[in-house]
Design a protein around this motif. Structure first.
Motif, PDB file in Angstrom:
ATOM      1  N   ILE A   1       0.833  -1.206   0.000  1.00 42.55           N
ATOM      2  CA  ILE A   1       0.000   0.000   0.000  1.00 42.55           C
ATOM      3  C   ILE A   1       0.865   1.252   0.000  1.00 42.55           C
ATOM      4  N   ASN A   2       0.273   2.339  -0.474  1.00 44.51           N
ATOM      5  CA  ASN A   2       0.911   3.651  -0.460  1.00 44.51           C
ATOM      6  C   ASN A   2       0.002   4.602   0.309  1.00 44.51           C
ATOM      7  N   LEU A   3       0.603   5.439   1.134  1.00 40.16           N
ATOM      8  CA  LEU A   3      -0.217   6.460   1.771  1.00 40.16           C
ATOM      9  C   LEU A   3       0.665   7.598   2.220  1.00 40.16           C
ATOM     10  N   SER A   4       0.075   8.766   2.383  1.00 38.72           N
ATOM     11  CA  SER A   4       0.859   9.898   2.875  1.00 38.72           C
ATOM     12  C   SER A   4      -0.031  10.751   3.763  1.00 38.72           C
ATOM     13  N   ILE A   5       0.609  11.399   4.712  1.00 35.75           N
ATOM     14  CA  ILE A   5      -0.110  12.293   5.611  1.00 35.75           C
ATOM     15  C   ILE A   5       0.590  13.640   5.580  1.00 35.75           C
ATOM     16  N   GLU A   6      -0.192  14.691   5.361  1.00 43.47           N
ATOM     17  CA  GLU A   6       0.364  16.049   5.344  1.00 43.47           C
ATOM     18  C   GLU A   6       0.415  16.588   6.767  1.00 43.47           C
ATOM     19  N   PRO A   7       1.284  17.559   7.058  1.00 41.11           N
ATOM     20  CA  PRO A   7       1.315  18.150   8.395  1.00 41.11           C
ATOM     21  C   PRO A   7      -0.061  18.692   8.784  1.00 41.11           C
ATOM     22  N   GLY A   8      -0.481  18.420   9.984  1.00 40.66           N
ATOM     23  CA  GLY A   8      -1.712  18.995  10.510  1.00 40.66           C
ATOM     24  C   GLY A   8      -2.994  18.385  10.005  1.00 40.66           C
ATOM     25  N   GLU A   9      -2.924  17.379   9.168  1.00 37.35           N
ATOM     26  CA  GLU A   9      -4.174  16.827   8.638  1.00 37.35           C
ATOM     27  C   GLU A   9      -4.564  15.563   9.410  1.00 37.35           C
ATOM     28  N   CYS A  10      -5.843  15.234   9.329  1.00 37.32           N
ATOM     29  CA  CYS A  10      -6.306  14.009   9.972  1.00 37.32           C
ATOM     30  C   CYS A  10      -6.714  13.014   8.902  1.00 37.32           C
ATOM     31  N   LEU A  11      -5.970  11.920   8.835  1.00 43.28           N
ATOM     32  CA  LEU A  11      -6.270  10.885   7.852  1.00 43.28           C
ATOM     33  C   LEU A  11      -6.985   9.730   8.557  1.00 43.28           C
ATOM     34  N   GLY A  12      -8.131   9.346   8.036  1.00 43.71           N
ATOM     35  CA  GLY A  12      -8.842   8.197   8.585  1.00 43.71           C
ATOM     36  C   GLY A  12      -8.488   6.953   7.802  1.00 43.71           C
ATOM     37  N   ILE A  13      -8.145   5.883   8.503  1.00 41.20           N
ATOM     38  CA  ILE A  13      -7.903   4.613   7.826  1.00 41.20           C
ATOM     39  C   ILE A  13      -8.999   3.668   8.288  1.00 41.20           C
ATOM     40  N   VAL A  14      -9.883   3.307   7.369  1.00 44.38           N
ATOM     41  CA  VAL A  14     -11.075   2.553   7.742  1.00 44.38           C
ATOM     42  C   VAL A  14     -11.001   1.162   7.160  1.00 44.38           C
ATOM     43  N   GLY A  15     -11.557   0.212   7.882  1.00 44.12           N
ATOM     44  CA  GLY A  15     -11.640  -1.139   7.359  1.00 44.12           C
ATOM     45  C   GLY A  15     -12.221  -2.046   8.412  1.00 44.12           C
ATOM     46  N   GLU A  16     -12.631  -3.243   7.980  1.00 46.45           N
ATOM     47  CA  GLU A  16     -13.180  -4.190   8.934  1.00 46.45           C
ATOM     48  C   GLU A  16     -12.044  -5.006   9.528  1.00 46.45           C
ATOM     49  N   SER A  17     -12.380  -5.916  10.456  1.00 43.01           N
ATOM     50  CA  SER A  17     -11.310  -6.662  11.101  1.00 43.01           C
ATOM     51  C   SER A  17     -10.564  -7.493  10.059  1.00 43.01           C
ATOM     52  N   GLY A  18      -9.242  -7.557  10.209  1.00 39.97           N
ATOM     53  CA  GLY A  18      -8.431  -8.312   9.275  1.00 39.97           C
ATOM     54  C   GLY A  18      -8.082  -7.554   8.012  1.00 39.97           C
ATOM     55  N   SER A  19      -8.379  -6.253   7.981  1.00 34.76           N
ATOM     56  CA  SER A  19      -8.071  -5.503   6.768  1.00 34.76           C
ATOM     57  C   SER A  19      -6.623  -5.028   6.747  1.00 34.76           C
ATOM     58  N   GLY A  20      -5.915  -5.183   7.884  1.00 26.23           N
ATOM     59  CA  GLY A  20      -4.511  -4.782   7.936  1.00 26.23           C
ATOM     60  C   GLY A  20      -4.325  -3.326   8.291  1.00 26.23           C
ATOM     61  N   LYS A  21      -5.386  -2.646   8.728  1.00 22.31           N
ATOM     62  CA  LYS A  21      -5.258  -1.213   8.985  1.00 22.31           C
ATOM     63  C   LYS A  21      -4.357  -0.921  10.177  1.00 22.31           C
ATOM     64  N   SER A  22      -4.468  -1.747  11.239  1.00 19.80           N
ATOM     65  CA  SER A  22      -3.609  -1.513  12.402  1.00 19.80           C
ATOM     66  C   SER A  22      -2.179  -1.909  12.115  1.00 19.80           C
ATOM     67  N   GLN A  23      -2.013  -3.042  11.438  1.00 23.38           N
ATOM     68  CA  GLN A  23      -0.652  -3.548  11.195  1.00 23.38           C
ATOM     69  C   GLN A  23       0.185  -2.548  10.408  1.00 23.38           C
ATOM     70  N   THR A  24      -0.465  -1.810   9.504  1.00 21.86           N
ATOM     71  CA  THR A  24       0.257  -0.802   8.739  1.00 21.86           C
ATOM     72  C   THR A  24       0.970   0.166   9.677  1.00 21.86           C
ATOM     73  N   MET A  25       0.224   0.686  10.645  1.00 21.07           N
ATOM     74  CA  MET A  25       0.791   1.683  11.549  1.00 21.07           C
ATOM     75  C   MET A  25       1.776   1.051  12.533  1.00 21.07           C
ATOM     76  N   MET A  26       1.469  -0.195  12.941  1.00 19.71           N
ATOM     77  CA  MET A  26       2.387  -0.902  13.833  1.00 19.71           C
ATOM     78  C   MET A  26       3.752  -1.043  13.162  1.00 19.71           C
ATOM     79  N   ALA A  27       3.735  -1.368  11.878  1.00 18.82           N
ATOM     80  CA  ALA A  27       4.984  -1.560  11.156  1.00 18.82           C
ATOM     81  C   ALA A  27       5.773  -0.257  11.130  1.00 18.82           C
ATOM     82  N   ILE A  28       5.063   0.845  10.906  1.00 19.61           N
ATOM     83  CA  ILE A  28       5.744   2.136  10.837  1.00 19.61           C
ATOM     84  C   ILE A  28       6.373   2.482  12.188  1.00 19.61           C
ATOM     85  N   MET A  29       5.678   2.098  13.276  1.00 16.63           N
ATOM     86  CA  MET A  29       6.205   2.378  14.602  1.00 16.63           C
ATOM     87  C   MET A  29       7.227   1.337  15.054  1.00 16.63           C
ATOM     88  N   GLY A  30       7.483   0.323  14.224  1.00 18.80           N
ATOM     89  CA  GLY A  30       8.413  -0.728  14.632  1.00 18.80           C
ATOM     90  C   GLY A  30       7.837  -1.617  15.710  1.00 18.80           C
TER      91      GLY A  30
END
Lengths: 307, 307, 607
Positions: free
Chosen positions: C26-55
């Motif tokens: 996946i590709n995504l970007s967040i601009e300074p000061g903006e609120c990006l919503g990442i939506v999906g049902e369980s198992g969509s990988g939405k949390s894992q994406t951010m977990m990976a970024i945080m190590g």
């Protein structure tokens, strides 16, 4: 906190009383007295002896006297076997020895066990982990009575480095083998418990929070993970303590260290009831006190326990 | 998503070609056999059982036959050898060690298994009823277990062996007395949590008879954990018995157990008759190892945490 | 330049059953000061994406691709490298505030260590900054709270602490992983407001991971929809909500129950005269052991505190309320699973309160319950067919096993399960399928009343909609009555004919489904309804929020019952607000006006 201690004591004291009464009843109902030896004594001598030890008194009076003496004066009465010695003399002689190597065994089992477990958990699936797991599995099937002969075989008979028995006032080379034999399997168990507990804690949400906060790994382990890891270790300390006290009997017999265990087994063969009872009660009291300490440690680790 | 009603009536006569589901037991079995150490240990245990049952048939000597020709020359004539028929050599009194090890293994296994059976029957019934009835009954029953557990039992057992005489029967009574305590605690905890599970609540709400709830809903879910702990209890009981026998307070001659054999071997090791120590220790260690691995394998296979 | 730039991120988990690709390039970007919503049902990988970024990926997970924060690579860097950024420039808060704080460290200790590590700040200066932030996230009595342990704080308060801790170093990006899912709806509203303010005041960018389209509509500037580890659609909030391109997005938006635009309830002709259930003045009390004295003491907890209501044949009564309001206890007391302490339950005109098991048994055929956790409500050792057949065995024992199996197979088809699954076990099925099994079991004896206790709360929105439709269908077919208990007001509105709002064991308002939403009278009902997010950004922006002062009080607090009637507190602290019929069928509990309540609360805080 004070209420908590008082409540634990309120449970501990009846338990101790039950132990005293129970062992007394056991002894009282025993078929054959301590002086029924192979050569029957003349009846008048027998009566004399029984009067001397108060065995001619009615049951309730015997038990009352015994409980009273034990609880108020810590007096376990005279030995039935050693003519001029009391149970207290025997304990005074043997207990310091047991205490010495028991203390070191306990300290070593706990510190080494916890360190080994923590190290293995942090370096999970590395050679360190595998070694630690290997040691702890191996040591678990080597209880003290297997450990002791193997140690003597190796260090005394084969290498000739260390003496295979005796105490000599507790010189260090006499202490090493008893301590190793007694501590190894408990160290192994503690290491195993610590490792799996630490692994579980490292998977919790609050550790994830700490990582997200950017804390250094060492700080996460020491400040955040250590206390919760110790919870199951603590609950094992009670049984480990009992196990070590029990094991000390074997150590005393095998290494001839002269601790209370040796007297205990001798008395067991000689039907010296008062000594067996005295030591059993002493050990019971120690166990109960120790469990109380463990309970206090719980309260220190978990802020939720503040009754 | 939903069907039309005509389809249903037509389906009446169609036989159901149901997909066979895998129950949790089937899953657990698969997981257990994927664990190589556990599977190997299971075969080792079967082999040990066969050895204890039928190993005697291979022995060249009766186990209580004393070979007087060996007296004084045990060290070189009593060595393990196929030719003399003393596969494991002879013991200090010139008896065939192989036959004695067969018997010792048998008695040790029996002690462990009988003790575990007592634990399963008494402990599970006691714990499950405490958990199921709950409230005051639970409180009293578990306080009782707590009290028993805080007593150093080995000492009490030795006291009992001294008073009532040393016999296998007393040993079983003693082991039976303590073995169920842990099981009772585990069964109680598990019952409590099953009792509060939603499927039990639904069953109650559907008017299912309490007996059926216990048999169909509580017991099958309790079984897994009981099996695991029973398997892990066996080695600790074997260790327990061996400890007492090592002190000479357990199984009496001419019977023997692995603990007693290790004790005898340990006395002889300074004379270089090391086989008398090594064979019993090897059998002891292998037995304990195998039980631990099978128990661990079962725990991994049946652990509800995994689900 | 984008603040966070993720390129071609893939995440794979090694499992015993082979590798599982949770996120697929996946590709995504967040601009300074903006609120990006990442939506999906369980198992969509939405949390894992951010977990990976945080190590923070689990040990068996591996990430490939790139994620740069301020031009600096974040993916697969050393812990020491990552620690320069996380906690300082990127902070994260999590779903479950109950377990996300270290239990044995005080709030202050946990906050100060962040400053110590990242700002080299300690002592009085650090403490002052922590206190400032605790006050900014509106924690009452912050001076006192800072030395407390997490278990002494409520769930909402802990999430505030998490936010304060995350904001300590003024991060440029705040990642919020389902931050309000575990919280009650009014608390959720406050936390969301708080985050929106921080975004504005501190110009902090927010990545908000959620399954709730309503939360997205309230909070976000831009939305990305994920499904099975892939991006489905991304866009500005208005465009995406009002002109969704992808069918999955459209399905999500349609499936989402909307409090302002409910689906039709099941069509039944209600005859009020034919009440099958009358509950009168029911009380359920438990003794709760609390600290105090040598052996602790017992306090009575009034879980249900004098509730009366009727239920007509074929009617659905919705019961809503926040945690601790007694809605589940009420359900169990109606079924006599928990014996009511006092009060009466008339079932078909017959008193059931106090009946023993034997006497109750024949009635149980007509009284069924469906519970929240589909997996936990099925015996793991029984096949699903055996579970469905159990009520048949109890009440139609005369059936042969063949007949029974046919009935079970028929019912399985009826609830949308393949009849070939008859020998399956619950752990082999999905949550939605297991809930269908639960419903089949409840329906197989054609009951008169089914109580659904949070029956759809654990399911994904799309599944939720199917289950609600299924329940409605059964209702039309069998003329069944339902008590539908939920904390989710939107779902309740979808399915109910009448709705009862509970607060600390008492009814505060009872009316038909439309009245209660269009014309709520009690301040608590008003605040509840205004707190529910609506999946429509335009409506969300203009909707007024009614905020009640203070926290949801503990049911053990004796004064809590008069929270909405503070004027009575002085005369009789044990007074219970009475229900008045303000319009036919519309009952409202006595209360003071919102202004008066606010005023009293303010005066109390001041003193």
């Amino acid at each position: 906190m004070l209420g908590y201690i008082l409540r634990r004591l309120a449970i501990a004291i009846p338990v101790l009383l039950i132990l005293v009464v129970l062992s007394f009843i056991l002894m009282y109902t025993a078929p054959g007295g301590p002086f029924n030896s192979d050569r029957p004594l003349p009846p008048e001598v027998m009566a004399n002896i029984e009067a001397k030890y108060g065995l001619d008194q009615p049951f309730w009076k015997q038990i009352a006297t015994y409980v009273w003496n034990v609880t108020t004066q810590f007096d376990f009465g005279p030995s039935f076997q050693y003519k001029n010695r009391t149970v207290n003399d025997i304990i005074a002689q043997g207990f310091p020895v047991t205490l010495t190597y028991g203390f070191w065994s306990f300290v070593i089992a706990v510190t080494f066990g916890i360190s080994l477990g923590v190290a293995a958990a942090i370096r999970q699936n590395t050679w360190l982990d595998y070694t630690a797991v290997g040691i702890s599995i191996g040591a678990q099937v080597l209880p003290n009575f297997v450990m002791a002969p193997l140690l003597i075989m190796f260090f005394t008979l084969y290498l000739g480095w260390l003496p295979g028995g005796g105490w000599e006032g507790g010189q260090w080379n006499y202490v090493i083998l008893p301590v190793t034999a007694l501590a190894t399997s408990y160290m192994a168990s503690i290491a195993r418990i610590t490792r799996s507990s630490m692994l579980e804690v490292l998977n919790t949400n609050f550790i994830r929070t700490a990582q997200a906060k950017g804390l250094p790994k060492q700080q996460i382990i020491v400040r955040h993970a250590m206390k919760p890891t110790l919870m199951p270790v603590l609950s094992y300390l009670g049984p480990a303590f009992v196990g070590m006290i029990t094991g000390s009997v074997l150590i005393d017999v095998f290494f001839s260290t002269g601790g209370i265990g040796q007297y205990f087994v001798n008395s067991a063969f000689n039907r010296d009831y008062s000594v067996i009872m005295g030591i059993t009660i002493l050990v019971g009291a120690l166990t109960i006190m120790f469990n109380l300490v463990v309970d206090l440690l719980y309260a220190w680790i978990d802020p939720k326990i503040r009754y | 998503m939903l069907l039309n009603r005509n389809a249903v009536s037509q389906l009446e006569d169609v036989p159901i070609e149901a997909v066979k589901g895998r129950s949790l037991w089937a899953d657990a079995r698969a997981r257990f056999f994927r664990n190589k150490a556990a599977t190997a240990s299971l075969f080792v245990l079967i082999a040990l059982g066969l050895f204890a049952l039928f190993g005697g048939l291979l022995a060249q000597y009766e186990r209580d036959f004393v070979d007087f020709t060996l007296i004084g020359s045990n060290a070189y004539k009593g060595v393990p050898s196929i030719e003399t028929g003393h596969y494991f050599g002879t013991d200090s009194s010139g008896r065939d060690l192989y036959a004695r090890v067969v018997q010792g293994t048998g008695i040790s296994l029996m002690v462990g298994i009988v003790g575990a059976l007592v634990a399963v029957v008494v402990g599970t019934l006691f714990g499950a009823s405490a958990g199921y009835f709950g409230g005051k009954i639970d409180n009293v029953m578990m306080r009782f277990v707590d009290i028993l557990m805080s007593i150093p039992f080995m000492f009490v057992l030795i006291l009992m062996l001294v008073i009532f005489g040393r016999s296998i029967f007393m040993l079983f009574v003693g082991i039976g007395l303590i073995s169920w305590l842990d099981m009772a605690r585990i069964a109680r905890g598990q019952t409590l949590s099953i009792k509060n599970k939603e499927f039990v609540e639904v069953a109650v709400a559907t008017g299912v008879h309490p007996l059926r709830i216990i048999l169909r809903h509580v017991v099958p879910n309790l079984l897994g954990i009981v099996i695991v702990y029973a398997t892990l209890l066996i080695p600790s009981l074997i260790i327990f018995e061996s400890f007492i026998s090592f002190l000479g307070l357990g199984v009496q001659e001419p019977n023997t157990s692995l603990g007693a054999l290790i004790s005898e071997g340990a006395e002889q090791m300074q004379y270089g008759l090391t086989w008398q120590l090594y064979f019993p220790i090897a059998f002891f260690v292998i037995t304990i190892f195998a039980f631990f691995f099978v128990g661990d394998g079962l725990r991994d296979a049946l652990d509800p945490k995994d689900r | 330049m984008a603040l966070l730039d993720v390129k071609n991120l893939s995440i794979t988990f090694e499992t015993p059953d082979g590798d599982v690709e949770a996120v697929k390039g996946i590709n995504l970007s967040i601009e300074p000061g903006e609120c990006l919503g990442i939506v999906g049902e369980s198992g969509s990988g939405k949390s894992q994406t951010m977990m990976a970024i945080m190590g923070l990926l689990a040990k068996n997970g591996a990430a490939t691709g790139s994620a740069t924060f301020n031009g600096q690579e974040m993916l697969n860097v050393s812990v020491a490298e990552a620690n320069k950024v996380r906690g300082a420039d990127v902070a994260m808060i999590f779903q479950d505030p109950l377990t996300s704080l270290t239990p044995h460290l005080t709030v202050g200790q946990q906050m100060r260590e962040v400053l110590d590590v990242h700002r080299n700040l300690s002592g009085a200066e650090a403490k002052k900054l922590c206190l400032d932030w605790l006050e900014r996230v509106r924690i009452p009595e912050a001076k006192h709270r800072i030395d407390q342990y997490p278990h002494q704080l409520s769930g909402g308060m802990r999430q505030r602490v998490m936010i304060a801790m995350a904001m300590l170093c003024s991060p440029k990006l705040l990642i919020a992983d389902e931050p309000t899912t575990a919280l009650d709806v009014t608390v959720q509203a406050e936390i969301l407001d708080l985050m929106a303010n921080l975004q504005k005041e501190e110009n902090t960018a927010i990545a908000l991971i959620t399954h709730d389209m309503g939360v997205v509509a309230r909070m976000c500037d831009r939305v990305a929809v994920m499904r099975h580890g892939e991006y489905v659609e991304e866009g500005q909030i208005d465009a995406l909500f009002h002109n969704p391109q992808h069918p999955y997005t459209r399905m999500l938006l349609d499936a989402m129950p909307r409090i302002d635009r409910p689906h039709e309830a099941a069509e039944v002709t209600l005859t009020q005269s034919e009440n099958i259930l009358n509950v009168k003045d029911m009380n359920v009390k438990f003794d709760i052991r609390v600290a105090g004295g040598l052996f602790g003491k017992k306090l009575p907890l009034r879980a249900v505190d004098g509730i009366s209501f009727d239920l007509a044949r074929g009617e659905t009564l919705g019961i809503v309320g926040e945690s601790g309001c007694g809605k589940s206890t009420l359900a169990r007391a109606v079924l006599q699973l928990v014996p009511p302490t006092t009060g009466s339950v008339l079932w078909m005109g017959r008193e059931t309160a106090g009946l023993d098991r034997q006497a109750m048994k024949p009635l149980r055929k007509d009284l069924q319950i469906v519970l929240q956790d589909p997996l936990a409500s099925l015996n793991p050792r029984m096949t699903i067919a055996a579970s469905i057949a159990e009520p048949l065995k109890t009440f139609q024992a005369e059936l042969s096993s063949n007949e029974r199996m046919h009935k079970v197979a028929e019912m399985m088809e009826r609830v949308g399960l393949d009849r070939n699954m008859i020998n399956r076990y619950p752990h082999e099925l999905s949550g939605g399928q297991n809930q269908r099994v639960g419903i089949a079991r409840a329906m197989i004896n054609r009951p008169e009343l089914v109580i659904c206790d949070e029956a759809v709360s654990a399911l994904d929105v799309s599944i939720q909609a199917q289950i609600v439709a299924l329940l409605k269908e059964f209702q039309t077919d069998m003329g069944l009555s339902m008590m539908f208990i939920s904390h989710d007001l939107s779902v309740v509105r979808d399915i109910s004919h009448r709705i009862m709002v509970l607060y600390l064991g008492r009814v505060v308002e009872l009316a038909d489904r439309d009245t209660i939403y269009t014309n709520p009278i009690h301040p608590y009902t008003k605040s509840l309804i205004s707190a529910v997010p609506i999946p429509d950004p335009r409506i969300e922006r203009t909707r007024p929020r009614i905020q009640l002062p203070g926290e949801l009080p503990s049911p053990l607090d004796p004064g809590a019952g008069l929270r909405f009637l503070p004027s009575k507190r002085h005369c009789d602290p044990n007074y219970r607000p009475q229900l008045n019929e303000v319009a036919p069928g519309h009952w409202v509990a006595e209360h003071d006006s919102l202004e008066e309540i606010m005023e009293t609360e303010a005066r109390q805080l001041a003193s």
